[in-house]
Design an enzyme around this catalytic site. Structure first.
Site, mmCIF file in Angstrom:
data_model
loop_
_atom_site.group_PDB
_atom_site.id
_atom_site.type_symbol
_atom_site.label_atom_id
_atom_site.label_comp_id
_atom_site.label_asym_id
_atom_site.label_seq_id
_atom_site.Cartn_x
_atom_site.Cartn_y
_atom_site.Cartn_z
ATOM 1 N N LEU A 140 0.823 -1.216 0.000
ATOM 2 C CA LEU A 140 0.000 0.000 0.000
ATOM 3 C C LEU A 140 0.857 1.267 0.000
ATOM 4 O O LEU A 140 1.835 1.376 0.726
ATOM 5 C CB LEU A 140 -0.910 0.011 1.238
ATOM 6 N N HIS A 141 0.442 2.207 -0.857
ATOM 7 C CA HIS A 141 1.102 3.507 -0.920
ATOM 8 C C HIS A 141 0.052 4.588 -0.716
ATOM 9 O O HIS A 141 -1.141 4.290 -0.508
ATOM 10 C CB HIS A 141 1.844 3.672 -2.252
ATOM 11 N N GLU A 142 0.493 5.824 -0.839
ATOM 12 C CA GLU A 142 -0.390 6.964 -0.566
ATOM 13 C C GLU A 142 -1.641 6.943 -1.462
ATOM 14 O O GLU A 142 -2.701 7.414 -1.056
ATOM 15 C CB GLU A 142 0.425 8.251 -0.741
ATOM 16 N N GLY A 143 -1.520 6.402 -2.674
ATOM 17 C CA GLY A 143 -2.689 6.296 -3.565
ATOM 18 C C GLY A 143 -3.779 5.449 -2.919
ATOM 19 O O GLY A 143 -4.950 5.845 -2.846
ATOM 20 N N HIS A 144 -3.392 4.258 -2.430
ATOM 21 C CA HIS A 144 -4.373 3.406 -1.734
ATOM 22 C C HIS A 144 -4.908 4.114 -0.489
ATOM 23 O O HIS A 144 -6.107 4.055 -0.199
ATOM 24 C CB HIS A 144 -3.707 2.114 -1.250
ATOM 25 N N SER B 10 2.316 3.943 -7.652
ATOM 26 C CA SER B 10 1.977 2.579 -8.059
ATOM 27 C C SER B 10 2.867 1.627 -7.279
ATOM 28 O O SER B 10 4.038 1.935 -7.035
ATOM 29 C CB SER B 10 2.256 2.414 -9.558
ATOM 30 N N ARG C 177 4.124 -0.913 -8.387
ATOM 31 C CA ARG C 177 5.185 -1.353 -9.307
ATOM 32 C C ARG C 177 6.340 -0.356 -9.383
ATOM 33 O O ARG C 177 7.402 -0.701 -9.907
ATOM 34 C CB ARG C 177 4.614 -1.640 -10.699
#
Ligand code: PAF
Length: 282
Positions: free
Chosen positions: A31-35, A183, A185
């Protein structure tokens, strides 16, 4: 936060929540800031929040990165706990796809375009797992990121076609300060590749600039975007980069109303995607 690994147990937990709204964020972890921005929105708009982490084998092709897809369960759980998520659904592949599993969801047309043309079966895998997750979690609202624009369009179509009683909420792409879309990735990129990766966003900005100057011919925008991408030596195969109709994902003869600028390209061995949605075109 309660962690649940069994579909039946998850279904029982949401049944008990009858009458309360459920916000659901399906993820593949790392998980990153987008999630996290999706989780925060879900938290603000619902009584209960459910997040799933499941690296879905069905949406990876035989030569894709299923085995090396980034995993960080401990870090993910800490982040979700801090955001006061109520339930983490963490199924095993054998639980989701038991022996004899043979039912699939196919959203025809949309699934074959853009990423679908290069990742056959990918969106069939996505639609199938997302429908299963919706059946298990029974959300009031489900949250997706605009970075995966095609995925969110396909999920919306499926929800409408199958009369699923939930709202699909698409949240803005979260970017690094240099414009690179967040992402999981991105973790594959070497430091040199990471410096090169914002070229995808630069290509989108070039397309946007042309649209705002009045350019309405997709092939002209495609040329400009490819030029930008080719200026970066670490860019490998460019799978697509152009302006599309945001509803059909096809290049129309002339752009009108709104346009989806979208790109998929390799930086080294890592395939990245990004997009911008431009409205109000005269
Ligand atoms: O966007 C993702 O992370 C996945 O495609 C999803 C929606 C969780 C389905 O596996």
């Amino acid at each position: 936060m309660e962690t649940i690994r069994i579909a039946r147990v998850m279904q029982d937990a949401v049944l008990k929540a009858r009458g309360r709204s459920i916000g659901f964020v399906p993820t593949m972890g790392a998980l990153h800031e987008g999630h996290l921005s999706l989780v925060r929105t879900a938290r603000a708009e619902n009584d209960l929040v459910v997040v799933s982490i499941f690296v879905n084998p069905l949406q990876f092709g035989p030569s894709e990165d299923l085995q090396r897809y980034p995993r960080d369960l401990e870090g993910d759980m800490e982040k979700l706990q801090a955001l006061e998520v109520d339930y983490l659904f963490l199924p095993e592949p054998e639980g989701m796809y038991p022996q004899g599993f043979c039912t699939f969801v196919e959203v025809q047309g949309l699934s074959e375009r853009l990423c679908g043309a290069f990742r056959p079966g990918h969106f069939r895998g996505v639609a199938t797992v997302v429908l299963k997750l919706f059946e298990i979690v029974q959300p009031t609202r489900a949250y997706f990121g605009q970075k995966d624009y095609q995925q969110s369009l396909i999920v919306r179509r499926m929800v409408e076609d199958l009369n699923l009683p939930l709202q699909v909420v698409v949240c803005p792409t979260v970017r690094e300060p240099d414009g690179l879309a967040m992402s999981s990735r991105n973790l594959y990129l070497s430091p040199q590749e990471r410096r090169a990766a914002p070229i995808l966003y630069k290509a989108l900005l070039k397309g946007q600039e042309a649209l705002l100057r009045g350019q309405r011919q997709p092939h002209r925008i495609r040329e400009l975007m490819h030029q930008v991408l080719r200026s970066e030596p670490l860019v490998g195969e460019v799978q697509y980069a152009s302006a599309y109709d945001p509803y059909t994902l096809e290049e129309p003869p002339v752009l009108r109303g709104s346009a989806l600028l979208a790109v998929a390209a390799f930086i080294g061995r890592t395939r990245l995607i990004d997009n911008l949605l431009i409205d109000g075109l005269k």
